[in-house]
Every structure is written in C-alpha cells, then in structure tokens.
Enzyme design. Structure first.
Site, PDB file in Angstrom:
ATOM      1  N   ASP A   1       0.694  -1.232   0.036  1.00 18.70           N
ATOM      2  CA  ASP A   1       0.026   0.070  -0.072  1.00 18.70           C
ATOM      3  C   ASP A   1       0.891   1.112  -0.007  1.00 18.70           C
ATOM      4  O   ASP A   1       0.327   2.338  -0.476  1.00 18.70           O
ATOM      5  CB  ASP A   1      -0.949  -0.037   1.237  1.00 18.70           C
ATOM      6  CG  ASP A   1      -0.292  -0.345   2.479  1.00 18.70           C
ATOM      7  OD1 ASP A   1       0.756  -0.351   2.627  1.00 18.70           O
ATOM      8  OD2 ASP A   1      -1.083  -0.597   3.398  1.00 18.70           O
TER       9      ASP A   1
ATOM     10  N   ASP B   1       3.422   0.833  13.064  1.00 20.94           N
ATOM     11  CA  ASP B   1       2.787  -0.150  13.223  1.00 20.94           C
ATOM     12  C   ASP B   1       3.467  -1.575  13.727  1.00 20.94           C
ATOM     13  O   ASP B   1       2.854  -2.518  14.568  1.00 20.94           O
ATOM     14  CB  ASP B   1       2.421  -0.897  11.896  1.00 20.94           C
ATOM     15  CG  ASP B   1       1.622   0.085  11.196  1.00 20.94           C
ATOM     16  OD1 ASP B   1       1.022   0.822  11.811  1.00 20.94           O
ATOM     17  OD2 ASP B   1       1.534  -0.010   9.771  1.00 20.94           O
TER      18      ASP B   1
END
Length: 887
Positions: free
Chosen positions: A72, A482
C-alpha cells in the site's frame, strides 16, 4: 496491528510519520551552484522481512514462477524463484513523486510476460499533492515508463484490498482497463498503457464511501471501480475479448458486464444487493464467475459477507457461502481458483480479527467447504495447518494469548490470496504484516497438515520514524510504524523480536545516552497503556515508564548524555522532564507543547527544543528552557535537528518548506546563533557517522536537495563540499523522517523510508578526498565453475541466471566474479549480489548472506540486461585472478 496507519492518518502527515509523507513540495529559491561529487554505494535493507500490508499478489497465467506483489505504501515486487525472494521494482521513485510508492493495482500480461503494469498513487485527498499514474514496463519491472493520469489514485486509501482494478485483455494485450476512484469511472488504454481515456459508456462510477462525515477526504472518498475481469473464452488472439466484468463500489449495483468488448455495459440481473463485491474471479473452463462480498470496503472493517457463484451461460446466481449469514462477523475478500483444478476455490474471511482470520476451501465449485481451523471443544481449536515462522520470529509478537487465539496468527486483513496457476500445492496470501504461503497445500484435502511459512524475504515494507546507531552495542536501533521497532545486532538477519514490554503499535522517537549507550529510551503510541519505555542493556530488554497526565501519543524523547535524566515531549501534554527512568515527571517551563526535543551529546544537563521557528535551550536538565535569539530558522514545524557527539553545543538543524526558509543550519554555541549553509538548497534530515580517515570532524549525512539534485548526501568536511551517495535507481520516494551514519563504519549510512524499510548503504570510497573505487580483488583461493544461462529474451533485452560453484577444497569467505560482454549488453538490474559495469566489463560481488561458499556449494544471482543485437554469452569468467570453468 495495521489499524495504526488509518488511526494516525489525520495527523501523521505533518509529523512525517508512516501514513503520510512530505508536505506539498514546490520549487524554492535556487541555491548557489554547487559542484557535486558522486560515490558508488552498495544499498541493502536492514532485514525485517515484511512489516506491512500486502493487498495484492498477481501470478502470470502463462509463465511459471512469474509473480508480483503490491504494497500500500512500499512499492511493488517481483518473485525470484531461484532464491525464493522478492525484488523491489519501484526504488527509482523520487522525492517529488513520493506518492507513486503506493500501488493500488498490478497487472501482468499473460500474452507477453515481459510486460507488467502498476497503477500508482497513495492518497486521493490532498495528503498526496500529485495525481496518479500507470507505470508500464517491458522488462518485468526493471525499468518503467509513466503515463500520468488526470486524477489521483489511492494505494493507501480505504478499499485498497479490493481488485485488481487494473487488467490486461488476454487476447489483445494492447488493451487495458483501469477502475478509478473518486467518481472518475472506468478508463481504457488501447496502446499498451501509454495513453488513457475514460470509457464514457460505462454507467456507474460507484457511490460507496466509508464515512461521509470525514472532512479530511480520506474516509469520505468514493471507492469507485474496484475490479476488472475478462472472460477469455469469448475472444481469440489479436481480437479484443468480448465479455468483460467490472466491479463497482455500489451496494445495489455491484457488478456490470459488457459482451461487445466494452462498447456497451449492463448491470447483471439478479445479483445480490447490500454488499460490495471485493473480488470477481472467473473460471472460464466451468463457466463460473465467483464473487467475494463484504458489507464494507475494508481492509480493516467488515461485519457481514457472502460468497456467490454466477453461471455465465445461464445467468443463475447461487449463494455458495460456507457459513450462514447470521454466523458471519466478517466480510469475504481473498478469492482464488486452482487453474489446474478449476473446481477448487478458496476464499478468506479478511476482516476476522478475533480470534484469527479464516481460510475456506471447496473442491466442488463452492458446493461444500472445509476451513483452515475449527473449534474442537471451545475454546480449543483444531488446525489443518502448522505454522513455521522461524525465519521471521517476530511474527509471534511476543504474545502468549489465551485460547481460542493463537500465536502466530494465521493472519488478518487477508485480502490477497492466490493459488499458483501452475502448481496446486503452492499458495500465497497477504496479511497486514507479511506474505504467508505453503508449498504442500493439497495436504489439506488428504487430512494431513500443510505447512505455512513466511514467503516474504526481500519484501521490506516498514515505515521508519527514527533511527539510532550507538557507538557500542547493537549497530542499529529503529523506531517503526505499526510494528514498533527493532534492535539489529546483525543487519543481514531478521531480529528475533520487535521491542516489547510494552509493545507500541508505532514507535515515534528513540534515543540513547551518548556516553552510556546501554541506556536507551523510546516513546510511542499504544491504545491503552504507557507511552514511554526504557532499557539498560542497549535495547535488548525494556520496562515501561509512567505517563504524565494527558498523554495521548509518543511524540519525541531525549536522553541525557550520561543517561541520568530524560526530556519528553509527548502528544496531548506539554514538555516534561524526569530524573531517572520516568517514574515521576515534572512539567518543563519556557517551551511550548509539541516541541521537538533533543539532548546535547556531551553535557548531561543541556537539552534543546524547536517549535514554530524558535530554538529553545535548557541548561538545568530540562526543568526550564529559554528561547534562543537565533533568527532566520524555518517558521514551520517540519524540522529535525541533532547535536554532534563529542562536541558540546555543536548542533545541526534541517528542515523548512518551499514558502519560507528551507535548508541546513549549523550552530557551534548551543543554538545561540545558527549559520545557514549556502550550498544546501533544501534539507530534511541530518545525521552523523564515523569521520573519514584523516578527517577531524565526523561525517555528515542528509536527505536534501543540493546543486538542484534531490538525494542522499555525505560531507566529510563539515558541509563545505557534498557527495551524492545514492543514484536515480535508488531513491525510495520520501526519505525525510530520519538519517544517521554509523559511528563505527566510515561511510555507512542508514536511511528511513516511508514504506521501503530501513535502507543502508556502504561506500566504495576509502575516505577523505578522491574516490578511488574498489581496488584489485584477488578473490578466494581454489577452483571455480560458472553456469551462465539465458532464461528469457525479448527484442531489446534479456534475463539471465549465473551460478558460481566452489570446485576447490577450501571454503570462500567472499567472492568477486568478473566477465566481459561481447555484444554490447548492459546489466540493468541485478539481484542477490551487487554489481558495477564499465563498458563491457562487469564485476559482481557477493551480498552479506551469500559470501560464504563451502566446497561443492554454489552462489547464484540473476539479472536483466539490455541489448541491441546478438546476445552471446561471455567467453570467460574470472574469480579474482583465476579463470573459472564454464559450463
């Protein structure tokens, strides 16, 4: 775990964190002409292996072992079967086009496997200032040409796991379709991706938005056209395929069809409503279009879903869902057909976060299903698989969950699922953190367990927020989005675990005590729990600190030079200071909330801060700060600064914006005054490394624009002159978060990227002055043998594999292979080794992980090359000063 990217998105851009990139870039005032030197660097990743969401995996339907993966925000990759690794394909994306590292779709041309296409662009709102583009390659992604689009694409937008939105006509491969977001409709190219125009006859641009109330434009964007699928049974070579299916983000009108090669379109009658069709996969042999539905666009959300089968000949719709609708708490997305056994279909419950994702398999076209795991006696589970994550041990997250959860998880956000079209035993699927796969999938059907392992080596998808290279202990500490961050004791190996106790969802800042590097501090984000942690063993083990009142995020943190105290500027609270390990914090005076903080690297009581054009100094351990009288500094907050180790009060500051001061500043009086370097036009990061041989000042590194060129630069003379150390093939989009040199290895630099992980470079320069390049390399002793094989050719290029075998009696500890081309060939991209080429002469050197070659063993690498005529293999290969036998 990948939710963080969305939750942070609304504020991460300004902070330069994982979800965004730089502010909108424009040309600033030209800097004085600067003569630039260049150096030959070898670039690698500090291995993490994965770390981000892989929303798409694409296998070529006509060539075995040709596969691609899209991420992404971290570019696209091509699979290398000989090494079971992924090769990055978009490292050439530069600073101004940073959004083109987000890949919303990939298409591999089965009629001409050398052709591959990527639809790129990261955000459809104003976070990404540039429009999207379709990149096209005729050499499998080794090089690209770009077709700009008049609208934006959203590789990191909601709905990015649907697809593929880009597709090549299998019978007329000059024809491609692209599904656009934001109400821009369906687009078509008839010249192999060079030019695009809207298909004005397509009736529905979509209407689904995740959250209409989102004023940022992120969750309120129309997710548009979501996939395109051709029915290859309705065409023949050279003639456009007649029947084309298109998925639309519209819960009432999700699937359309054309039976006249895209001239007219109709909504398919009888289709289910109330859902979005995430995927549409056609089994032309049996005449079925399979559809995976969810009630939302994903990739994080989805509470209900269905699987349907559409009979293309009769128009009959059949609900083939493996569970009753009332029993779903997830949507379906991952969807694949076994091309060797088309009645075999698989699908994923992509949004089943707890206790785990689910994978379903049918061998009778969806008539009945089995599942990857099921309850034996709740909460106990029976799994059809075993998982081996020894190659990426951090995938356990250091967790010890209670049943029915397990660690490692089977996955989450599992929107990409593909069975190898040539091998029913091989399956790959993407998750929010890695690519998992198996090579014995058909054991599922026999009742024995199949094995799932990470198939992700070479694919690095972490967003890097901060980096530190201490003078002793581990060479590299990282703060990552993350997955928190890692302590790398060996850059060539995946660390055993990310930072834990606590395990931040994203680490925003870290620092170590310069004279006591065993003392390390990090700050980060956590949904519930502390936002700061400390280590007394160089980051190997951690313990949590205590938050002052009001803290909502990590912010920035600084350790005193001797580790005796800390200054912390968290989100949600003002700047604070503490003596010892943060059990009791006191508010700092004289400095505004949100300031960036750093420490002097010599004086343990001196700390620095910056906020809105003002530099602040504390000489009492962070208790009070005083604004510096320095003027002319950047007026905004896109600034990073560091104090030089070993020199009290020596500070370098980088940052700014195109509508104000922008560049690199230096202070030698603890920030009382700053001098702007006239030869640096723009700079966004600054870091220090080991001084060059004979130099008295540490080496400077910066991500900057110097002499009109954007790149990564090095200076060995305190900024008087600069050497660009990267090149146009190694740019990695946005590199404005962090940079640091290595205090123990001259020339080594660590670069933070926004999705391509931690990149580090080593120089061929011996240091201090001219760059002599690599010297003679006698190579290892003993006999050698080379196998050179051309694996594919096209009119102006080719692909080859080289295997170097140790036929002697002693092991090699490093090797260098030389040859000369005879027909003017040129290496364009090489993997599993590094190379240089001067004229016809090519030199290839081992990587860190394949330099040791035992007697009888081999090292292999591959490359793509260009050619203008004949393509004879080289006549001779030399290992150092010895000629190898040629097979």
């Amino acid at each position: 775990m990948r939710r963080t990217r969305i939750l942070m998105a609304v504020f991460a851009l300004a902070a330069g964190l994982l979800a965004g990139g730089p502010p909108a870039l424009a040309a600033g005032a030209p800097e004085p002409a600067t003569a630039l030197a260049a150096d030959t660097y070898t670039w690698k990743n500090a291995r993490v292996d994965g770390g981000g969401f892989v929303p798409g995996i694409v296998f070529n339907r006509s060539e075995k072992n040709l596969a691609y993966a899209r991420t992404d925000i971290g570019g696209a990759y091509r699979w290398q079967e000989s090494t079971k690794t992924w090769t990055p394909l978009l490292d050439s994306v530069g600073w101004d086009d940073w959004g083109h590292t987000g890949v919303v779709s990939l298409a591999s041309d089965s009629a001409d496997p050398d052709r591959v296409y990527a639809a790129v662009g990261t955000y459809t709102n104003d976070w990404d200032p540039g429009n999207g583009a379709v990149l096209r390659s005729t050499d499998r992604g080794a090089s690209w040409k770009k077709a700009d689009l008049p609208f934006k694409l959203g590789g990191n937008m909601p709905g990015r796991g649907m697809g593929e939105r880009l597709a090549v006509d299998p019978h007329d491969n000059d024809v491609l379709y692209l599904g656009a977001p934001s109400g821009h409709g369906l687009w078509r190219s008839t010249d192999a991706g060079a030019a695009w125009s809207e298909v004005t006859s397509f009736p529905n641009p979509g209407n689904y938005v995740q959250d209409p109330s989102d004023t940022s434009g992120y969750a309120s964007d129309n997710q548009g056209i979501t996939w395109v699928t051709f029915d290859e049974s309705t065409g023949s070579g050279g003639t456009a395929t007649k029947t084309v299916y298109v998925g639309v983000a519209d819960k009432e009108n999700a699937v359309y069809r054309s039976t006249d090669a895209g001239a007219t379109w109709q909504r398919i009658a009888g289709q289910p409503t109330g859902y979005l069709a995430h995927k549409g996969v056609l089994d032309a042999e049996n005449g079925y279009l399979y559809l995976a539905y969810s009630d939302t666009g994903g990739p994080y959300d989805g509470g209900k879903g269905r699987l349907y089968r559409y009979a293309t000949a009769t128009g009959v719709w059949t609900d083939i869902s493996p569970v009753a609708e009332a029993d779903t708490y997830y949507g379906f997305s991952g969807l694949t057909v076994d091309r060797q056994n088309p009645g075999t279909v698989m699908a994923t419950a992509y949004s089943s976060w707890w206790p785990d994702t689910q994978i379903f398999r049918s061998r009778d076209s969806g008539g009945s299903w089995t599942q990857a795991w099921s309850y034996t006696s709740y909460p106990d589970r029976g799994n059809r698989y075993t998982m081996d994550v020894s190659s990426s041990p951090w995938l356990t997250w250091g967790a010890n969950p209670s049943p029915p959860e397990q660690t490692p998880k089977l996955g989450w956000m599992t929107e990409a699922l593909e069975i190898d079209p040539f091998d029913p035993d091989r399956m790959m699927y993407g998750t929010g953190a890695t690519i998992y796969g198996t090579e014995n999938l058909t054991r599922w059907d026999s009742g024995s367990k199949f094995t799932i392992t990470p198939m992700v080596r070479g694919l690095e998808e972490t967003a890097v927020n901060d980096l530190a290279s201490p003078p002793s202990g581990a060479p590299l500490l990282s703060a990552l989005g993350d997955i928190g961050g890692f302590r790398h004791t060996d850059l060539t190996k995946v660390p055993s675990m990310m930072f834990t106790q606590p395990n931040f969802t994203s680490t925003t800042s870290l620092d170590f005590a310069e004279s006591n590097p065993d003392t390390v501090v990090r700050a980060g984000n956590l949904d519930s729990g502390p936002h700061i942690a400390f280590s007394t063993d160089n980051g190997a083990n951690w313990f949590a600190g205590t938050d002052p009142s009001g803290v909502s995020g990590g912010g920035t943190v600084a350790a005193a030079a001797d580790g005796s105290r800390f200054v912390w500027s968290p989100q949600g609270a003002g700047v604070h200071h503490a003596t010892g390990f943060g059990t009791s914090w006191s508010a700092s005076a004289g400095i505004p909330s949100g300031a960036v903080v750093e420490s002097d690297r010599v004086d343990p009581k001196t700390f620095y801060g910056f906020k809105s054009g003002k530099f602040y100094v504390s000489t009492d351990g962070g208790a009070t700060f005083t604004a510096s009288p320095a003027t002319g500094l950047p007026s905004g907050d896109s600034v990073r600064f560091k104090a030089l180790p070993g020199a009290r009060g020596d500070v370098w500051l980088a940052g700014g914006s195109s509508d104000g001061p922008y560049g690199l500043w230096h202070s030698t009086d603890a920030g009382a005054t700053f001098t702007k370097l006239a030869n640096v036009g723009e700079a966004d990061t600054v870091g220090f490394g080991k001084a060059a041989p004979g130099a008295s000042y540490q080496t400077l590194f910066t991500s900057a624009e110097i002499g009109g060129v954007r790149g990564i630069f090095r200076s060995t003379d305190k900024g008087a002159t600069w050497t660009r150390v990267n090149d146009d093939a190694h740019q990695w989009g946005w590199t404005g978060a962090a940079i640091t040199g290595d205090p123990r290895v001259y020339g080594r630099v660590y670069v933070a990227t926004n999705g391509r992980g931690i990149v580090y470079g080593d120089t061929s320069d011996t240091g201090g002055g001219t760059d002599p390049g690599p010297g003679p390399d006698p190579g290892p002793s003993g006999a050698c043998e080379v196998t050179y094989r051309i694996t594919n050719e096209w009119p102006d290029g080719f692909q080859a594999e080289v295997r170097l075998t140790n036929t002697g009696s002693a092991p090699w500890n490093g090797w260098t292979l030389n040859w000369s081309f005879t027909d003017g060939q040129k290496v364009t991209q090489l993997w599993n080794a590094s190379h240089t080429q001067t004229g016809p002469a090519v030199t290839v050197r081992n990587t860190d992980w394949n330099g040791t070659v035992a007697p009888g063993s081999s090292a292999a690498f591959g490359f793509t090359g260009s050619r203008t005529g004949a393509n004879a293999r080289p006549a001779a290969f030399a290992l150092g000063d010895r000629t190898c036998a040629l097979r």
